[in-house]
Motif scaffolding. Structure first.
Motif: not given
Length: 279
Positions: A122, A126, A158, A164
């Protein structure tokens, strides 16, 4: 406020006046246009399932199994990843997950727990929403794994935004909404109280059948027959190693799903006939 991109969708580091990041929304839309991906936590493991187009649906000239079309991948001994969305984007997520699993084992001498893998993936996803020179991944990843130390199995999803969550059952892709309803029916019917306070009794073998049934319902609703199923599981049956579900088991589940749907339709028709006779 800004309901369309109108200049705020040029890079993922720009917020619109109403607080939206359009490139992340576009990436989520790419996932919604992909095949349906499902995951379910069972009493004895995790099962994930992805529908994907048959090679012949793309071109009749293609050599069978020549495409890198796998949607379910083992990333360590006890963890695996299934994805939907843009396959080329998702392959980078698979490679990253394998790197994270290998680095963790090199550093700590044990297999990576699913929670740690989900947290690291995650964070990686991101990162691609923070820089103007990058773009978000147009794919969603389902992570299924077994924690050897805690003796627990877990399912995570995710999303393109980098969030997530851990799930009892999750769905992504074009059939997400209808499958979420079916997942809730399966999970809630297998226990007597809330999911948080009781153990789900559905087994991995039963989950394979139920997931095949959900995909079969989607295919009948959309009249799309040019798809096939790919499944993976980490369960007591597989020795808590992540593995792809054998094709014979998937085919048997599809046969059961078709028969069950037909039986349910016949039962509904009989009830309608009885109601008409009573009137």
């Amino acid at each position: 406020m800004a309901s369309s991109g109108s200049g705020y969708d040029l890079n993922p580091s720009t917020f619109s006046p109403d607080g939206r990041i359009f490139q992340v929304e576009y990436a989520s839309k790419a996932v919604d246009n992909g095949g349906t991906a499902l995951g379910i936590k069972c009493s004895d493991g995790i099962v994930v399932c992805v529908e994907k187009p048959k090679p012949t649906a793309t071109s009749k000239m293609l050599v069978q199994h020549s495409m890198t079309s796998k949607r379910v991948h083992p990333v360590s001994q006890h963890c695996g990843l299934a994805f939907t969305g843009l396959a080329s984007d998702a392959r980078q997520l698979v490679n990253r997950a394998k790197e994270e699993a290998a680095n963790y084992k090199d550093s700590y001498g044990s297999e990576i727990p699913p929670k740690i893998l989900a947290d690291r993936m995650s964070a990686y996803v991101h990162y691609f929403t923070l820089h103007g020179s990058l773009r978000p991944f147009g794919a969603t990843a389902l992570i299924a794994g077994y924690d050897v130390d805690l003796k627990e199995h877990a399912l995570y999803m995710v999303e393109p935004s980098g969030v997530a969550y851990q799930y009892h059952g999750c769905a992504a892709g074009k059939g997400r909404q209808s499958c979420k309803t079916e997942l809730e029916k399966v999970l809630l019917s297998s226990q007597t109280s809330s999911l948080e306070s009781s153990t789900v009794s559905v087994t991995s073998q039963e989950a394979v059948k139920q997931l095949a049934r959900m995909i079969q319902l989607l295919q009948e609703d959309s009249n799309n027959k040019d798809v096939e199923l790919e499944m993976g599981w980490v369960s007591a049956e597989s020795g808590w190693d992540f593995a792809r579900v054998e094709t014979t088991i998937v085919d048997e589940a599809l046969v059961w799903a078709k028969a069950d749907i037909e039986a349910e339709e016949e039962e509904d028709d009989d009830e309608d006939d009885d109601d008409e006779m009573e009137e």
